[in-house]
Scaffold this motif. Structure first.
Motif, PDB file in Angstrom:
ATOM      1  N   PHE A  18       0.828  -1.201   0.000  1.00 22.20           N
ATOM      2  CA  PHE A  18       0.000   0.000   0.000  1.00 22.20           C
ATOM      3  C   PHE A  18       0.870   1.263   0.000  1.00 22.20           C
ATOM      4  O   PHE A  18       0.535   2.267  -0.644  1.00 22.20           O
ATOM      5  CB  PHE A  18      -0.923   0.016   1.213  1.00 22.20           C
ATOM      6  N   MET A  19       1.994   1.229   0.727  1.00 20.17           N
ATOM      7  CA  MET A  19       2.893   2.377   0.758  1.00 20.17           C
ATOM      8  C   MET A  19       3.478   2.646  -0.633  1.00 20.17           C
ATOM      9  O   MET A  19       3.551   3.800  -1.074  1.00 20.17           O
ATOM     10  CB  MET A  19       4.025   2.127   1.752  1.00 20.17           C
ATOM     11  N   LEU A  20       3.911   1.590  -1.298  1.00 18.91           N
ATOM     12  CA  LEU A  20       4.476   1.754  -2.635  1.00 18.91           C
ATOM     13  C   LEU A  20       3.431   2.324  -3.604  1.00 18.91           C
ATOM     14  O   LEU A  20       3.725   3.208  -4.415  1.00 18.91           O
ATOM     15  CB  LEU A  20       4.997   0.414  -3.160  1.00 18.91           C
ATOM     16  N   ILE A  21       2.208   1.801  -3.513  1.00 16.96           N
ATOM     17  CA  ILE A  21       1.148   2.303  -4.391  1.00 16.96           C
ATOM     18  C   ILE A  21       0.841   3.758  -4.077  1.00 16.96           C
ATOM     19  O   ILE A  21       0.702   4.597  -4.989  1.00 16.96           O
ATOM     20  CB  ILE A  21      -0.116   1.430  -4.246  1.00 16.96           C
ATOM     21  N   SER A  44      -4.821   7.866  -4.245  1.00 18.66           N
ATOM     22  CA  SER A  44      -4.049   8.124  -3.026  1.00 18.66           C
ATOM     23  C   SER A  44      -4.962   8.091  -1.809  1.00 18.66           C
ATOM     24  O   SER A  44      -4.591   7.536  -0.753  1.00 18.66           O
ATOM     25  CB  SER A  44      -3.346   9.483  -3.121  1.00 18.66           C
ATOM     26  N   GLY A  45      -6.136   8.686  -1.932  1.00 19.23           N
ATOM     27  CA  GLY A  45      -7.078   8.667  -0.812  1.00 19.23           C
ATOM     28  C   GLY A  45      -7.523   7.264  -0.469  1.00 19.23           C
ATOM     29  O   GLY A  45      -7.593   6.893   0.717  1.00 19.23           O
ATOM     30  N   CYS A  46      -7.824   6.459  -1.487  1.00 16.06           N
ATOM     31  CA  CYS A  46      -8.280   5.090  -1.227  1.00 16.06           C
ATOM     32  C   CYS A  46      -7.196   4.269  -0.550  1.00 16.06           C
ATOM     33  O   CYS A  46      -7.442   3.594   0.468  1.00 16.06           O
ATOM     34  CB  CYS A  46      -8.708   4.426  -2.536  1.00 16.06           C
ATOM     35  N   PHE A  47      -5.993   4.324  -1.086  1.00 16.41           N
ATOM     36  CA  PHE A  47      -4.921   3.523  -0.492  1.00 16.41           C
ATOM     37  C   PHE A  47      -4.437   4.123   0.816  1.00 16.41           C
ATOM     38  O   PHE A  47      -3.968   3.397   1.698  1.00 16.41           O
ATOM     39  CB  PHE A  47      -3.769   3.374  -1.489  1.00 16.41           C
ATOM     40  N   GLY A  48      -4.560   5.447   0.979  1.00 19.50           N
ATOM     41  CA  GLY A  48      -4.246   6.040   2.268  1.00 19.50           C
ATOM     42  C   GLY A  48      -5.194   5.553   3.348  1.00 19.50           C
ATOM     43  O   GLY A  48      -4.778   5.271   4.480  1.00 19.50           O
ATOM     44  N   MET A  49      -6.466   5.423   3.015  1.00 23.61           N
ATOM     45  CA  MET A  49      -7.429   4.915   3.998  1.00 23.61           C
ATOM     46  C   MET A  49      -7.173   3.438   4.304  1.00 23.61           C
ATOM     47  O   MET A  49      -7.436   2.980   5.413  1.00 23.61           O
ATOM     48  CB  MET A  49      -8.846   5.136   3.477  1.00 23.61           C
ATOM     49  N   LEU A  50      -6.671   2.701   3.332  1.00 23.11           N
ATOM     50  CA  LEU A  50      -6.320   1.306   3.605  1.00 23.11           C
ATOM     51  C   LEU A  50      -5.096   1.207   4.500  1.00 23.11           C
ATOM     52  O   LEU A  50      -4.938   0.233   5.249  1.00 23.11           O
ATOM     53  CB  LEU A  50      -6.058   0.575   2.282  1.00 23.11           C
ATOM     54  N   ILE A  51      -4.213   2.201   4.423  1.00 25.89           N
ATOM     55  CA  ILE A  51      -3.000   2.166   5.249  1.00 25.89           C
ATOM     56  C   ILE A  51      -3.325   2.411   6.723  1.00 25.89           C
ATOM     57  O   ILE A  51      -2.628   1.890   7.614  1.00 25.89           O
ATOM     58  CB  ILE A  51      -1.991   3.207   4.716  1.00 25.89           C
ATOM     59  N   GLY A 100      -2.509  -2.280  12.914  1.00 27.15           N
ATOM     60  CA  GLY A 100      -2.183  -3.695  13.039  1.00 27.15           C
ATOM     61  C   GLY A 100      -0.693  -3.952  13.070  1.00 27.15           C
ATOM     62  O   GLY A 100      -0.198  -4.731  13.908  1.00 27.15           O
ATOM     63  N   VAL A 101       0.060  -3.311  12.194  1.00 32.84           N
ATOM     64  CA  VAL A 101       1.504  -3.569  12.120  1.00 32.84           C
ATOM     65  C   VAL A 101       2.212  -3.052  13.360  1.00 32.84           C
ATOM     66  O   VAL A 101       3.169  -3.666  13.846  1.00 32.84           O
ATOM     67  CB  VAL A 101       2.092  -2.946  10.840  1.00 32.84           C
ATOM     68  N   SER A 102       1.759  -1.904  13.918  1.00 30.62           N
ATOM     69  CA  SER A 102       2.431  -1.356  15.097  1.00 30.62           C
ATOM     70  C   SER A 102       2.373  -2.342  16.263  1.00 30.62           C
ATOM     71  O   SER A 102       3.358  -2.531  16.986  1.00 30.62           O
ATOM     72  CB  SER A 102       1.793  -0.029  15.492  1.00 30.62           C
ATOM     73  N   LYS A 103       1.219  -3.015  16.470  1.00 30.82           N
ATOM     74  CA  LYS A 103       1.109  -3.984  17.562  1.00 30.82           C
ATOM     75  C   LYS A 103       1.958  -5.221  17.298  1.00 30.82           C
ATOM     76  O   LYS A 103       2.603  -5.757  18.189  1.00 30.82           O
ATOM     77  CB  LYS A 103      -0.352  -4.382  17.753  1.00 30.82           C
ATOM     78  N   ALA A 108       2.600   8.981  12.092  1.00 31.19           N
ATOM     79  CA  ALA A 108       2.189   8.625  10.725  1.00 31.19           C
ATOM     80  C   ALA A 108       0.676   8.503  10.638  1.00 31.19           C
ATOM     81  O   ALA A 108       0.051   8.964   9.659  1.00 31.19           O
ATOM     82  CB  ALA A 108       2.853   7.315  10.294  1.00 31.19           C
ATOM     83  N   TYR A 109       0.061   7.887  11.660  1.00 32.09           N
ATOM     84  CA  TYR A 109      -1.387   7.709  11.645  1.00 32.09           C
ATOM     85  C   TYR A 109      -2.108   9.061  11.673  1.00 32.09           C
ATOM     86  O   TYR A 109      -3.021   9.315  10.886  1.00 32.09           O
ATOM     87  CB  TYR A 109      -1.822   6.853  12.842  1.00 32.09           C
ATOM     88  N   VAL A 110      -1.671   9.940  12.586  1.00 36.92           N
ATOM     89  CA  VAL A 110      -2.321  11.238  12.724  1.00 36.92           C
ATOM     90  C   VAL A 110      -2.109  12.082  11.460  1.00 36.92           C
ATOM     91  O   VAL A 110      -3.037  12.719  10.941  1.00 36.92           O
ATOM     92  CB  VAL A 110      -1.783  11.978  13.966  1.00 36.92           C
TER      93      VAL A 110
END
Length: 775
Positions: free
Chosen positions: A137-140, A672-679, A685-688, A422-424
């Protein structure tokens, strides 16, 4: 710094080709798939309808293209400006309230919406999958944000080019007019230089006129000599008193057709010509008695006379020759060319009056364009994605379960901080910039891309545009103007080219231009048949030339050469006949032959002069025809559309670049908005899971205990709810026995004091590696 570095690495050149490719391959297909087959022609048809509101309702009732088109635009504007930003806000509002305000609830008592620590032991394969998904998702996101930035950042240059193109195109009628005026001045000089020498030719007309007049006089002399010869033989009317050499022509009693009399009295004896010896012509005496009688006729002389008369009638008059004397009106040349320029300028002035924007207006618009605002929009619209990606990369690196980051509290804490930064940042970027920009760009992106689709491609045709105008029931004059101006003028590319004269109303044709300069084409003033008739001397004197052998054969001693026979027998006949033939008749024949010789000589002279004039006039006609045709070609070429086609192409390219830039930016923001919302959930999840890689689930009890609570772990894969546990901060006196180890929270101020061994039985015995860390 990473975002600034990414911005500075963008190509400084025009981003049109990149935007075109991304727009054609991604943004435009998405636009059409989301909103149906978009076509701005539907809007044109709706606008031209007498009742647009009713037409729109009727179209919507059947699910027509107009309704789909407008619904698509309105929906995307509302979704981008309101719905999605508000949805993100309320979702995160609930998420934050549940996490920060609703404490000691939910799984592991970390809040209603969870906490920073894992709530169960995660499967390693699941963690790897989450990280890989996040990386994808980051690459996209990076790809689409860079594509959008690269497209939008150079829009200032394309906007300048587009406004220049619009202004220059608007100046075209005036430019054409000025070009015509300038070239007219050059044409005047060139045409005058080409025509001036030709007028010398017309001086020869006077020479030919003089020669023809002399020839006419000599023919008249010959005609008189022939009549005198005929009257000498045929005599005079019996009613006339005199028939001498000076009067017999006037009193000539000529035979009709040379063989019989028309005026001789049937009862009269006629009157023979009076000879120089005072006797009468023997041709008027009876052959036997010598008494006066009806004279003999001379048909041969009549034949010669008829031929001469015919030739005289064919000789051109002075007025006929004056018709060949038409010198070029060079004094009218300037006025004629100026008049032609005025005729050409009228439709150009009318066309200029219909132009809305010229360089004056577009220069003002260019001055109002702010490249800094465009760069700011580019930065705010796309660079936060790069900061988010940098934060995620930093979080992944600092949270890596490998030296020197493993078991490093500072790095691990910084990693957790980077995740939430990053989330904020991603949340604010999506809510405040991406989706509002997406909604705001919907209208210009759709309209500009549609207009670019409708605009004819240079070198192509305007069939699609004409279909739209026809379906919109545009008036015929507008359709004709569009068809002529666009297909006939704007679109042809070298080696093909159109002409403005055929593209705009005004009825300017090549023939119209020829008519304007027709007086400078000698062929229009002199008819070729007139040249042949008036200058072909041997042709109009042919009757005479054919009879000259007969004239040469005339002999005073041979009556047969005159067309009759006569052998008198009366007394003294021989003497009279000899005198008549050797004196009066011989003199008359000599006069005829002498006059004939003069005519022959003058015919030769006149023919030489006339032939020279004919050749010169033919050359003048050819030259003036070529010169005037060159003038017409020059005037026609003034209206070539090469410069106009070049200007149109200069407008079409930047305009469609702008359309593709806005369309590509719209598509890049959407993706960008769609994949940003997926991130966003991937970050959670990844942080935990990264935290669990640093601190095994079995050791996370101590971490929570240090923060004033406990974690009751569950067996591998079993939810915490299935195990017994204590609320964070619950007094130890209330603690009940549990089958597994318990972590005890020790206040920081008491951590350094030595602890006395607790009495037996208060705490459960801790065995094995479960005793590590918490005691």
């Amino acid at each position: 710094l990473g975002g600034l570095l990414a911005l500075s690495s963008l190509s400084p050149t025009n981003a049109g080709p990149n935007a075109n490719s991304f727009s054609d391959s991604a943004a435009r297909p998405m636009m059409k798939n989301m909103g149906g087959d978009l076509n701005v022609g539907n809007v044109i048809a709706l606008a031209n309808n007498p009742d647009p509101n009713q037409a729109y309702q009727d179209d919507c009732s059947v699910g027509g293209g107009i309704c789909q088109y407008i619904t698509f635009i309105v929906t995307n504007v509302v979704v981008g400006l309101l719905i999605l930003p508000l949805t993100i806000f309320f979702f995160n509002f609930v998420f934050c309230c549940g996490r920060c305000c609703c404490v000691k609830r939910g799984r592991n008592k970390q809040g209603c919406t969870g906490g920073r620590y894992p709530t169960r032991e995660y499967n390693k394969l699941e963690g790897v999958f989450c990280i890989v998904l996040l990386a994808i998702f980051m690459l996209i996101l990076f790809a689409f944000s860079v594509a959008g930035a690269a497209s939008f950042d150079e829009s200032k240059a394309d906007l300048d080019d587009m406004l220049d193109g619009i202004g220059e195109l608007g100046e075209t009628p005036a430019d054409f007019k000025n070009k015509i005026v300038e070239n007219m001045a050059v044409l005047k000089v060139d045409i005058r230089a080409s025509l001036q020498p030709l007028n010398v030719v017309f001086d020869d007309v006077a020479t030919v006129k003089s020669s023809v007049a002399s020839m006419r006089t000599k023919f008249t002399t010959l005609e008189t000599a022939l009549k005198s010869l005929a009257a000498l033989i045929e005599g005079c009317s019996f009613t006339d008193a005199s028939c001498t050499s000076s009067t017999r022509v006037a009193n000539w009693n000529q035979c009709t057709a040379g063989s019989s009399y028309s005026t001789h009295s049937t009862t009269g004896t006629g009157k023979g010509a009076l000879l120089t010896n005072a006797d009468t012509s023997p041709t008027c005496k009876d052959a036997t008695s010598g008494v006066a009688t009806t004279c003999k006729c001379a048909p041969t002389v009549h034949g010669i006379l008829t031929a001469v008369t015919t030739s005289i009638a064919a000789i051109p008059s002075d007025s006929d020759l004056d018709g060949l004397d038409v010198p070029l009106p060079l004094d009218e040349l300037d006025d004629t060319i100026d008049k032609a320029a005025a005729d050409f300028s009228k439709p150009l002035d009318d066309f200029q009056n219909t132009v809305v924007l010229t360089t004056k207006e577009t220069d003002v618009l260019k001055g109002q364009l702010n490249g800094g605002i465009i760069s700011l929009i580019t930065f705010l619209g796309y660079s936060p994605a790069w900061y988010v990606i940098i934060m995620i990369i930093v979080a992944l690196v600092l949270g890596a379960p490998a030296p020197p980051f493993r078991d490093n509290a500072k790095f691990n804490s910084c990693s957790q901080t980077c995740w939430w930064v990053a989330y904020v940042m991603l949340t604010l970027w999506l809510m405040l910039f991406v989706w509002p920009l997406y909604g705001g760009m919907t209208i210009p992106a759709v309209l500009l891309e549609d207009i670019c689709d409708v605009l004819p491609v240079p070198g192509g045709n305007a069939a699609e545009l004409m279909n739209i105008l026809q379906s919109a029931e545009t008036d015929q004059d507008t359709q004709n103007l569009v068809s002529g101006l666009i297909e006939g003028c704007l679109l042809p590319l070298p080696p093909n080219k159109g002409y403005l004269w055929t593209a705009i109303p005004g009825n300017i044709t090549r023939q119209f231009m020829r008519d304007q300069v027709s007086q400078f084409n000698t062929g229009n003033s002199i008819n070729t048949s007139d040249i042949v008739k008036n200058l072909r001397v041997l042709e109009y004197t042919k009757s005479y030339k054919d009879i000259t052998p007969t004239i040469a054969a005339l002999s005073a001693t041979d009556y047969s050469t005159f067309g009759f026979t006569f052998s008198p027998t009366y007394s003294n006949a021989a003497t009279e006949q000899t005198y008549f033939q050797t004196n009066d008749l011989a003199t008359a024949v000599t006069a005829v032959k002498s006059a004939s010789a003069d005519v022959d000589s003058q015919i030769t002279t006149t023919n030489t002069a006339s032939a020279a004039l004919e050749t010169s006039l033919g050359s003048v006609i050819t030259t003036t025809s070529n010169v005037t045709e060159t003038l017409v070609d020059s005037l026609w070429e003034l209206g070539t559309c090469e410069i106009l086609a070049e200007k149109y192409q200069g407008l079409y390219d930047p305009f469609c670049n702008i359309a593709h830039i806005v369309g590509a930016s719209w598509g890049a923001l959407l993706l960008s908005g769609c994949f940003g919302m997926l991130i966003l959930p991937c970050i959670c999840g990844v942080s935990k899971r990264m935290y669990q890689y640093q601190h095994p689930f079995s050791q996370q009890q101590d971490k929570l205990a240090q923060e004033g609570g406990i974690i009751v772990p569950a067996p591998m894969g079993q939810p915490v709810a299935a195990a017994q546990g204590h609320a964070v901060g619950q007094p130890m006196a209330d603690t009940v026995a549990v089958p597994m180890a318990v972590a005890v929270a020790v206040p920081a101020e008491e951590a350094s004091a030595p602890l006395a061994p607790p009495p037996d039985g208060i705490y459960p015995k801790i065995e094995g590696d479960k005793a590590e860390g918490g005691q």
